[in-house]
Scaffold this motif. Sequence first.
Motif, PDB file in Angstrom:
ATOM      1  N   LEU A 129       0.849  -1.188   0.000  1.00  0.00           N
ATOM      2  CA  LEU A 129       0.000   0.000   0.000  1.00  0.00           C
ATOM      3  C   LEU A 129       0.886   1.240   0.000  1.00  0.00           C
ATOM      4  N   LEU A 130       0.751   2.067  -1.032  1.00  0.00           N
ATOM      5  CA  LEU A 130       1.624   3.222  -1.242  1.00  0.00           C
ATOM      6  C   LEU A 130       0.809   4.508  -1.125  1.00  0.00           C
ATOM      7  N   HIS A 131       1.172   5.330  -0.165  1.00  0.00           N
ATOM      8  CA  HIS A 131       0.394   6.531   0.166  1.00  0.00           C
ATOM      9  C   HIS A 131       0.633   7.679  -0.801  1.00  0.00           C
ATOM     10  N   GLY A 132      -0.229   8.684  -0.699  1.00  0.00           N
ATOM     11  CA  GLY A 132      -0.130   9.871  -1.532  1.00  0.00           C
ATOM     12  C   GLY A 132       0.906  10.861  -1.019  1.00  0.00           C
ATOM     13  N   GLY A 133       1.143  11.896  -1.800  1.00  0.00           N
ATOM     14  CA  GLY A 133       2.096  12.923  -1.433  1.00  0.00           C
ATOM     15  C   GLY A 133       1.658  13.714  -0.205  1.00  0.00           C
ATOM     16  N   PHE A 134       2.638  14.056   0.641  1.00  0.00           N
ATOM     17  CA  PHE A 134       2.465  14.845   1.864  1.00  0.00           C
ATOM     18  C   PHE A 134       1.777  14.085   2.989  1.00  0.00           C
ATOM     19  N   VAL A 135       1.227  12.890   2.731  1.00  0.00           N
ATOM     20  CA  VAL A 135       0.631  12.114   3.810  1.00  0.00           C
ATOM     21  C   VAL A 135       1.559  10.939   4.127  1.00  0.00           C
ATOM     22  N   ASP A 136       1.060   9.889   4.770  1.00  0.00           N
ATOM     23  CA  ASP A 136       1.918   8.760   5.122  1.00  0.00           C
ATOM     24  C   ASP A 136       1.089   7.489   5.194  1.00  0.00           C
ATOM     25  N   HIS A 137       1.681   6.420   5.716  1.00  0.00           N
ATOM     26  CA  HIS A 137       1.014   5.112   5.701  1.00  0.00           C
ATOM     27  C   HIS A 137      -0.281   5.082   6.503  1.00  0.00           C
ATOM     28  N   VAL A 186      -0.740  -1.247  -4.575  1.00  0.00           N
ATOM     29  CA  VAL A 186      -1.914  -0.385  -4.511  1.00  0.00           C
ATOM     30  C   VAL A 186      -1.425   1.013  -4.151  1.00  0.00           C
ATOM     31  N   GLY A 187      -1.607   1.963  -5.053  1.00  0.00           N
ATOM     32  CA  GLY A 187      -1.075   3.293  -4.815  1.00  0.00           C
ATOM     33  C   GLY A 187      -2.060   4.387  -5.138  1.00  0.00           C
ATOM     34  N   LEU A 188      -2.127   5.376  -4.272  1.00  0.00           N
ATOM     35  CA  LEU A 188      -2.994   6.531  -4.476  1.00  0.00           C
ATOM     36  C   LEU A 188      -2.150   7.757  -4.762  1.00  0.00           C
ATOM     37  N   SER A 189      -2.488   8.480  -5.817  1.00  0.00           N
ATOM     38  CA  SER A 189      -1.816   9.725  -6.180  1.00  0.00           C
ATOM     39  C   SER A 189      -0.312   9.467  -6.316  1.00  0.00           C
ATOM     40  N   MET A 190       0.525  10.111  -5.530  1.00  0.00           N
ATOM     41  CA  MET A 190       1.962   9.888  -5.621  1.00  0.00           C
ATOM     42  C   MET A 190       2.307   8.416  -5.489  1.00  0.00           C
ATOM     43  N   GLY A 191       1.608   7.711  -4.595  1.00  0.00           N
ATOM     44  CA  GLY A 191       1.873   6.287  -4.421  1.00  0.00           C
ATOM     45  C   GLY A 191       1.545   5.484  -5.657  1.00  0.00           C
ATOM     46  N   GLY A 192       0.489   5.873  -6.371  1.00  0.00           N
ATOM     47  CA  GLY A 192       0.171   5.214  -7.625  1.00  0.00           C
ATOM     48  C   GLY A 192       1.233   5.458  -8.675  1.00  0.00           C
ATOM     49  N   ALA A 193       1.801   6.663  -8.674  1.00  0.00           N
ATOM     50  CA  ALA A 193       2.879   6.974  -9.605  1.00  0.00           C
ATOM     51  C   ALA A 193       4.096   6.094  -9.328  1.00  0.00           C
ATOM     52  N   VAL A 194       4.411   5.903  -8.038  1.00  0.00           N
ATOM     53  CA  VAL A 194       5.527   5.023  -7.677  1.00  0.00           C
ATOM     54  C   VAL A 194       5.225   3.584  -8.102  1.00  0.00           C
ATOM     55  N   VAL A 204      -4.508   8.874 -10.337  1.00  0.00           N
ATOM     56  CA  VAL A 204      -3.175   9.111 -10.903  1.00  0.00           C
ATOM     57  C   VAL A 204      -3.035   8.314 -12.191  1.00  0.00           C
ATOM     58  N   GLY A 205      -2.150   8.807 -13.060  1.00  0.00           N
ATOM     59  CA  GLY A 205      -1.788   8.074 -14.257  1.00  0.00           C
ATOM     60  C   GLY A 205      -0.386   7.519 -14.122  1.00  0.00           C
ATOM     61  N   THR A 206       0.617   8.340 -14.421  1.00  0.00           N
ATOM     62  CA  THR A 206       2.011   7.959 -14.215  1.00  0.00           C
ATOM     63  C   THR A 206       2.680   9.051 -13.376  1.00  0.00           C
ATOM     64  N   SER A 207       3.992   8.933 -13.213  1.00  0.00           N
ATOM     65  CA  SER A 207       4.737   9.927 -12.433  1.00  0.00           C
ATOM     66  C   SER A 207       5.033  11.195 -13.223  1.00  0.00           C
ATOM     67  N   SER A 245     -10.958  15.440  -8.892  1.00  0.00           N
ATOM     68  CA  SER A 245     -10.807  16.422  -9.962  1.00  0.00           C
ATOM     69  C   SER A 245     -10.803  15.733 -11.327  1.00  0.00           C
ATOM     70  N   PRO A 246     -11.256  16.429 -12.366  1.00  0.00           N
ATOM     71  CA  PRO A 246     -11.221  15.845 -13.719  1.00  0.00           C
ATOM     72  C   PRO A 246      -9.818  15.418 -14.140  1.00  0.00           C
ATOM     73  N   ASP A 247      -8.799  16.165 -13.724  1.00  0.00           N
ATOM     74  CA  ASP A 247      -7.433  15.792 -14.082  1.00  0.00           C
ATOM     75  C   ASP A 247      -7.045  14.443 -13.490  1.00  0.00           C
ATOM     76  N   HIS A 248      -7.306  14.258 -12.184  1.00  0.00           N
ATOM     77  CA  HIS A 248      -6.899  13.017 -11.531  1.00  0.00           C
ATOM     78  C   HIS A 248      -7.666  11.819 -12.083  1.00  0.00           C
ATOM     79  N   ILE A 249      -8.952  11.973 -12.273  1.00  0.00           N
ATOM     80  CA  ILE A 249      -9.745  10.894 -12.858  1.00  0.00           C
ATOM     81  C   ILE A 249      -9.288  10.614 -14.290  1.00  0.00           C
ATOM     82  N   GLY A 250      -9.082  11.683 -15.051  1.00  0.00           N
ATOM     83  CA  GLY A 250      -8.711  11.541 -16.456  1.00  0.00           C
ATOM     84  C   GLY A 250      -7.381  10.852 -16.649  1.00  0.00           C
ATOM     85  N   MET A 251      -6.396  11.151 -15.796  1.00  0.00           N
ATOM     86  CA  MET A 251      -5.089  10.516 -15.948  1.00  0.00           C
ATOM     87  C   MET A 251      -5.163   9.028 -15.620  1.00  0.00           C
ATOM     88  N   ALA A 252      -5.939   8.664 -14.605  1.00  0.00           N
ATOM     89  CA  ALA A 252      -6.090   7.247 -14.273  1.00  0.00           C
ATOM     90  C   ALA A 252      -6.790   6.501 -15.399  1.00  0.00           C
TER      91      ALA A 252
END
Length: 276
Positions: free
Chosen positions: A31-39, A94-102, A122-125, A224-231
């Motif tokens: 499980l990979l967390h998003g940016g600025f947050v943690d596990h 399993v990654g959300l936002s930054m974690g999904g990019a990783v 997220v889509g890619t990094s 946001s449309p950007d986050h949904i759209g990139m995924a």
Amino acid sequence: MTESVETLKTFETEDGPLAYRDEGAGPPLVLLHGGFVDHHMWDDQIPVFARTHRVIAPDARGHGASSNATRPFRPTDDLAALLRHLDTGPAVLVGLSMGGAVAVDTALEHPDLVRALVVSGVGTSEPEFRDPWTQALNAAYWHALGVGDIDAFLDAFAQFTYGPQRTAEDVDPEVDRRIREMARSTIGKHTRDEPDHRVPVTDTWARAAKIEVPVLAVNGGVDSPDHIGMAERLVRTVAHGRATVVEGTGHYPNMERPDAFNAIVGDFLRSLEVSR
């Protein structure tokens, strides 16, 4: 949901320790967390999936209880080193936002460690932010960080929790509090003049077409449309991808509606075992 300090383990690297949870037994699930947050953003997932899987939830370098970087690094290499240290993989990431990019970077750079991917928001990094709402928020929170106004940063950052269609009043205050608490803790680890030592993985969108493991996108319905759209672009790009939605949630569907998120991911994990 809380945890005892004793459950947090550390992996010593050449540039300081990385912290992680390691719970349960069975097929590895990371499980990979998003940016600025943690596990802790996975507190509603770790005990559920640890019933059937070995769940590994690291704090990325510079976040949570992990050390800050003092030299160039790639988050995907940190993750690969941890998984090899734990002698585990290939794992479902399993990654959300930054974690999904990783997670996507790891499928590109260390494919032997990846069984499947679940990404959220997220889509890619190499993100592409085109929506005015997202662009304005990104500018607001980076400006706030630049001038050292942590409260203004947290107010801007929290908007991603809500999404462009909602306000704080529409979101469980406990989810809002947890996000702000994690972000404040991470920001407190850094200084304004600290260099960014992250080294990007490049050409990710073109290379993603060669990802052959199953990829599931689980998006918040009012993210946001950007986050949904990139995924959604990612699952169209890979060989075996599909997307689904947790309705009524923003950027953190796993925190707002953990039962729905866990059911979707649980079904995906069971489908992988059937197809093995």
